[in-house]
Scaffold this motif. Structure first.
Motif, short mmCIF file in Angstrom:
data_model
loop_
_atom_site.label_atom_id
_atom_site.label_comp_id
_atom_site.label_asym_id
_atom_site.label_seq_id
_atom_site.Cartn_x
_atom_site.Cartn_y
_atom_site.Cartn_z
N PHE A 78 0.83 -1.21 0.00
CA PHE A 78 0.00 0.00 0.00
C PHE A 78 0.87 1.26 0.00
O PHE A 78 0.62 2.20 -0.76
CB PHE A 78 -0.92 -0.04 1.22
CG PHE A 78 -1.90 1.08 1.29
CD1 PHE A 78 -3.00 1.13 0.45
CD2 PHE A 78 -1.75 2.09 2.22
CE1 PHE A 78 -3.92 2.16 0.52
CE2 PHE A 78 -2.66 3.13 2.31
CZ PHE A 78 -3.74 3.17 1.45
N TRP B 62 2.58 1.72 -3.38
CA TRP B 62 1.59 2.20 -4.34
C TRP B 62 1.38 3.70 -4.17
O TRP B 62 1.37 4.47 -5.13
CB TRP B 62 0.28 1.44 -4.20
CG TRP B 62 -0.85 2.00 -5.02
CD1 TRP B 62 -0.83 2.29 -6.36
CD2 TRP B 62 -2.16 2.33 -4.56
NE1 TRP B 62 -2.06 2.79 -6.75
CE2 TRP B 62 -2.89 2.81 -5.67
CE3 TRP B 62 -2.78 2.24 -3.32
CZ2 TRP B 62 -4.20 3.22 -5.57
CZ3 TRP B 62 -4.11 2.64 -3.23
CH2 TRP B 62 -4.81 3.13 -4.34
N TRP B 63 1.22 4.14 -2.92
CA TRP B 63 0.97 5.55 -2.63
C TRP B 63 2.16 6.41 -3.04
O TRP B 63 1.99 7.47 -3.66
CB TRP B 63 0.65 5.71 -1.14
CG TRP B 63 0.27 7.09 -0.73
CD1 TRP B 63 -0.93 7.71 -0.92
CD2 TRP B 63 1.11 8.02 -0.06
NE1 TRP B 63 -0.89 8.97 -0.40
CE2 TRP B 63 0.35 9.19 0.13
CE3 TRP B 63 2.41 7.99 0.41
CZ2 TRP B 63 0.85 10.32 0.76
CZ3 TRP B 63 2.92 9.10 1.04
CH2 TRP B 63 2.15 10.26 1.21
N ALA C 207 2.43 6.52 -6.82
CA ALA C 207 1.39 7.39 -7.35
C ALA C 207 1.77 8.86 -7.15
O ALA C 207 1.57 9.69 -8.05
CB ALA C 207 0.06 7.09 -6.66
N PHE D 71 -1.89 10.11 -8.17
CA PHE D 71 -1.93 10.41 -6.73
C PHE D 71 -3.36 10.64 -6.27
O PHE D 71 -3.73 10.23 -5.17
CB PHE D 71 -1.05 11.63 -6.43
CG PHE D 71 -0.91 11.90 -4.96
CD1 PHE D 71 -0.26 11.00 -4.14
CD2 PHE D 71 -1.42 13.05 -4.40
CE1 PHE D 71 -0.12 11.23 -2.77
CE2 PHE D 71 -1.30 13.30 -3.05
CZ PHE D 71 -0.65 12.40 -2.23
N ALA E 58 -4.91 7.27 -5.64
CA ALA E 58 -4.42 6.68 -4.38
C ALA E 58 -5.04 7.38 -3.18
O ALA E 58 -5.44 6.74 -2.21
CB ALA E 58 -2.90 6.75 -4.32
N GLN E 59 -5.14 8.70 -3.27
CA GLN E 59 -5.75 9.46 -2.17
C GLN E 59 -7.24 9.16 -2.06
O GLN E 59 -7.77 9.11 -0.96
CB GLN E 59 -5.53 10.97 -2.38
CG GLN E 59 -4.11 11.41 -2.11
CD GLN E 59 -3.75 11.28 -0.65
OE1 GLN E 59 -3.27 10.24 -0.20
NE2 GLN E 59 -3.99 12.33 0.11
N TYR F 206 -8.65 6.28 -2.71
CA TYR F 206 -8.78 5.01 -2.00
C TYR F 206 -8.49 5.19 -0.51
O TYR F 206 -9.23 4.67 0.33
CB TYR F 206 -7.84 3.94 -2.59
CG TYR F 206 -7.89 2.67 -1.77
CD1 TYR F 206 -8.96 1.80 -1.89
CD2 TYR F 206 -6.91 2.37 -0.83
CE1 TYR F 206 -9.06 0.65 -1.12
CE2 TYR F 206 -6.99 1.23 -0.04
CZ TYR F 206 -8.06 0.38 -0.19
OH TYR F 206 -8.15 -0.74 0.59
N ALA F 207 -7.42 5.90 -0.19
CA ALA F 207 -7.05 6.09 1.23
C ALA F 207 -8.16 6.81 2.00
O ALA F 207 -8.34 6.57 3.19
CB ALA F 207 -5.74 6.87 1.32
N GLY G 31 -10.44 2.27 2.52
CA GLY G 31 -9.09 2.77 2.77
C GLY G 31 -8.87 3.15 4.22
O GLY G 31 -7.82 2.86 4.80
#
Length: 148
Positions: free
Chosen positions: A58, A61-62, A65, A73, A76-77, A79-80, A85
């Protein structure tokens, strides 16, 4: 030879006086009482280690990204910040605290302290309570910092 177990050859050993001794075979999971503090925390320590491996995926990946540009990015943000997330991050923070505190507990064991049963249970409860308190405290601080 009927009834001969090939594993018996590796179970033979010698005492310091030279006499032969039969070594036990390590029991499988069915022999352990998983509700016992030591067994449960041993299993949980391994599980949180595996969880950390997924957490590193994870993190990579972040970071990848973030290096790739705003679009990657943003994904990824997204999802987080999603409910999945946030649950993932919460569980990873709990795994981090548990694995760290249990690691400190193991360092004491490596130094030869805390092997008696009452101390083992006391330190186990300290790890569990410390994990809960520090995980919640981490998230309270994160939420307060985010809300500013």
């Amino acid at each position: 030879m009927a009834g001969h177990d090939a594993r018996e050859a590796i179970m033979k050993g010698r005492r310091t006086d030279g006499s032969i001794v039969q070594r036990p075979i390590s029991p499988h999971l069915q022999a352990y009482d998983m509700l016992q503090m030591t067994s449960a925390l041993s299993f949980a320590n391994r599980a949180t280690g595996v969880g950390w491996s997924f957490g590193l995926v994870f993190l990579v990946w972040w970071l990848a990204a973030a290096a790739s540009g705003p679009r990657a990015f943003g994904a990824a943000q997204w999802y987080a910040g999603s409910w999945l997330g946030v649950i993932t991050l919460f569980l990873l923070s709990g795994a981090a605290w548990f694995h760290t505190l249990n690691g400190v507990r193991h360092l004491f064991w490596d130094a030869g302290y805390g092997y008696d049963i009452p101390t083992t249970y006391r330190s186990g409860w300290m790890v569990l309570i410390g994990t809960a308190v520090l995980t919640v405290l981490t998230w309270v601080i994160a939420i307060i910092a985010w809300a500013r």
